[in-house]
Design a protein around this motif. Structure first.
Motif, short mmCIF file in Angstrom:
data_model
loop_
_atom_site.label_atom_id
_atom_site.label_comp_id
_atom_site.label_asym_id
_atom_site.label_seq_id
_atom_site.Cartn_x
_atom_site.Cartn_y
_atom_site.Cartn_z
N PRO A 160 -7.80 2.42 3.16
CA PRO A 160 -8.68 1.14 3.26
C PRO A 160 -7.60 -0.05 4.50
O PRO A 160 -8.51 -1.22 5.05
N GLY A 161 -7.06 0.60 5.62
CA GLY A 161 -7.06 -0.36 6.20
C GLY A 161 -5.81 -0.68 6.11
O GLY A 161 -5.18 -1.84 7.47
N TYR A 162 -4.51 -0.72 5.51
CA TYR A 162 -3.70 -2.02 5.31
C TYR A 162 -2.41 -1.03 5.96
O TYR A 162 -2.32 0.12 5.79
N GLU A 163 -1.72 -2.04 6.06
CA GLU A 163 -0.54 -1.12 6.30
C GLU A 163 0.44 -0.58 5.92
O GLU A 163 0.82 -0.85 4.39
N VAL A 164 1.31 0.66 5.79
CA VAL A 164 1.32 1.98 4.58
C VAL A 164 2.91 0.91 4.12
O VAL A 164 4.05 1.12 5.31
N ASP A 165 3.27 0.34 3.20
CA ASP A 165 5.16 0.75 2.81
C ASP A 165 4.99 1.60 2.35
O ASP A 165 6.80 2.01 2.89
N LEU A 166 4.63 2.73 1.90
CA LEU A 166 5.25 3.80 1.92
C LEU A 166 4.86 4.83 1.95
O LEU A 166 3.29 5.02 1.47
N LEU A 167 5.18 6.49 2.49
CA LEU A 167 4.31 7.49 2.19
C LEU A 167 5.08 8.26 1.07
O LEU A 167 6.46 9.06 1.70
N VAL A 168 4.42 8.94 0.37
CA VAL A 168 5.06 9.77 -0.76
C VAL A 168 4.24 11.26 -0.19
O VAL A 168 3.13 11.38 -0.89
N THR A 169 5.04 12.85 0.22
CA THR A 169 4.07 13.38 0.77
C THR A 169 5.20 14.26 0.03
O THR A 169 6.64 14.63 -0.74
N MET A 216 9.77 16.28 -2.15
CA MET A 216 9.11 15.75 -1.58
C MET A 216 10.04 14.27 -0.46
O MET A 216 11.56 14.47 -0.21
N GLU A 217 8.85 14.16 -0.20
CA GLU A 217 8.76 13.03 1.80
C GLU A 217 8.53 11.55 1.49
O GLU A 217 7.57 11.95 0.85
N ILE A 218 9.79 11.13 0.93
CA ILE A 218 9.42 9.65 0.91
C ILE A 218 10.06 8.80 2.25
O ILE A 218 10.75 8.90 2.03
N LEU A 219 8.80 8.30 2.92
CA LEU A 219 9.23 7.45 3.67
C LEU A 219 8.70 5.38 3.48
O LEU A 219 7.44 5.80 3.37
N THR A 268 0.92 -1.35 0.46
CA THR A 268 -0.13 0.23 -0.02
C THR A 268 1.10 1.63 0.31
O THR A 268 1.90 1.56 0.75
N ILE A 269 0.57 2.56 -1.04
CA ILE A 269 1.54 3.13 -0.90
C ILE A 269 0.51 4.62 -0.78
O ILE A 269 -1.06 4.31 -1.31
N GLN A 270 0.69 5.48 0.23
CA GLN A 270 0.07 6.13 0.05
C GLN A 270 0.17 7.75 0.11
O GLN A 270 1.54 8.02 0.50
N PHE A 271 -0.22 8.80 -0.70
CA PHE A 271 0.44 9.59 -1.43
C PHE A 271 -0.51 10.73 0.13
O PHE A 271 -1.86 10.73 0.18
N GLN A 272 0.21 11.56 -0.11
CA GLN A 272 -0.24 13.59 1.03
C GLN A 272 0.23 14.13 0.38
O GLN A 272 1.15 14.54 0.04
N ASP A 283 9.41 1.25 2.52
CA ASP A 283 9.94 0.49 2.05
C ASP A 283 11.01 1.06 0.43
O ASP A 283 10.89 2.04 -0.31
N ARG A 284 12.48 0.86 1.48
CA ARG A 284 13.06 1.58 0.13
C ARG A 284 13.06 1.04 -1.44
O ARG A 284 13.32 1.43 -1.87
N LYS A 285 13.00 -0.51 -1.49
CA LYS A 285 12.65 -1.07 -2.44
C LYS A 285 11.62 -0.44 -3.59
O LYS A 285 11.69 -0.32 -4.80
N VAL A 286 10.66 -0.01 -2.86
CA VAL A 286 9.50 0.28 -3.37
C VAL A 286 9.86 1.87 -3.90
O VAL A 286 9.74 2.48 -5.11
N ALA A 287 10.65 2.49 -3.12
CA ALA A 287 10.94 3.56 -3.24
C ALA A 287 12.01 3.66 -4.75
O ALA A 287 11.36 5.01 -5.03
N ASP A 288 12.62 3.37 -4.00
CA ASP A 288 13.43 3.56 -5.68
C ASP A 288 13.08 3.03 -6.85
O ASP A 288 13.64 3.25 -7.92
N THR A 289 11.85 2.26 -6.84
CA THR A 289 11.51 2.19 -8.06
C THR A 289 10.65 2.70 -8.59
O THR A 289 9.29 2.37 -9.43
#
Length: 93
Positions: free
Chosen positions: A32-41, A64-67, A1-5, A69-75
């Motif tokens: 949606p209630g799932y754990e967020v793997d990546l937060l992009v602000t 941007m602030e990206i917090l 799950t990826i959250q955009f803020q 999973d590094r693998k998800v962030a890098d791709t």
């Protein structure tokens, strides 16, 4: 799950979630209630620039602030993709 803020937007429009499960992707404007793997602000303007091909995740990274999973962030540039309009010739005014 990826959250955009998008902090500059009104509260009701500030958060969006991409839920990826078994190759299916859903875009939600509610938690949606799932754990967020990546937060992009970032600003909506910055994300639109990336999606339209006017900038890249790398060129806009300082806006941007990206917090998470590094693998998800890098791709991110790969899985985010581009708008179908990104390949259209840009009009200069």
């Amino acid at each position: 799950t990826i959250q955009f803020q998008y902090p500059e937007l009104p509260e009701a429009q500030r958060n969006y979630w991409l839920v990826v499960d078994a190759g299916k992707v859903d875009l939600c404007n509610f938690d949606p209630g799932y754990e967020v793997d990546l937060l992009v602000t970032s600003s909506l303007r910055t994300m639109t620039s990336i999606w339209m091909g006017l900038g890249t995740v790398r060129s806009e990274r300082d806006k941007m602030e990206i917090l998470g999973d590094r693998k998800v962030a890098d791709t991110m540039q790969v899985w985010l993709g581009l708008s179908p309009f990104a390949k259209q010739r840009k009009l200069v005014s």
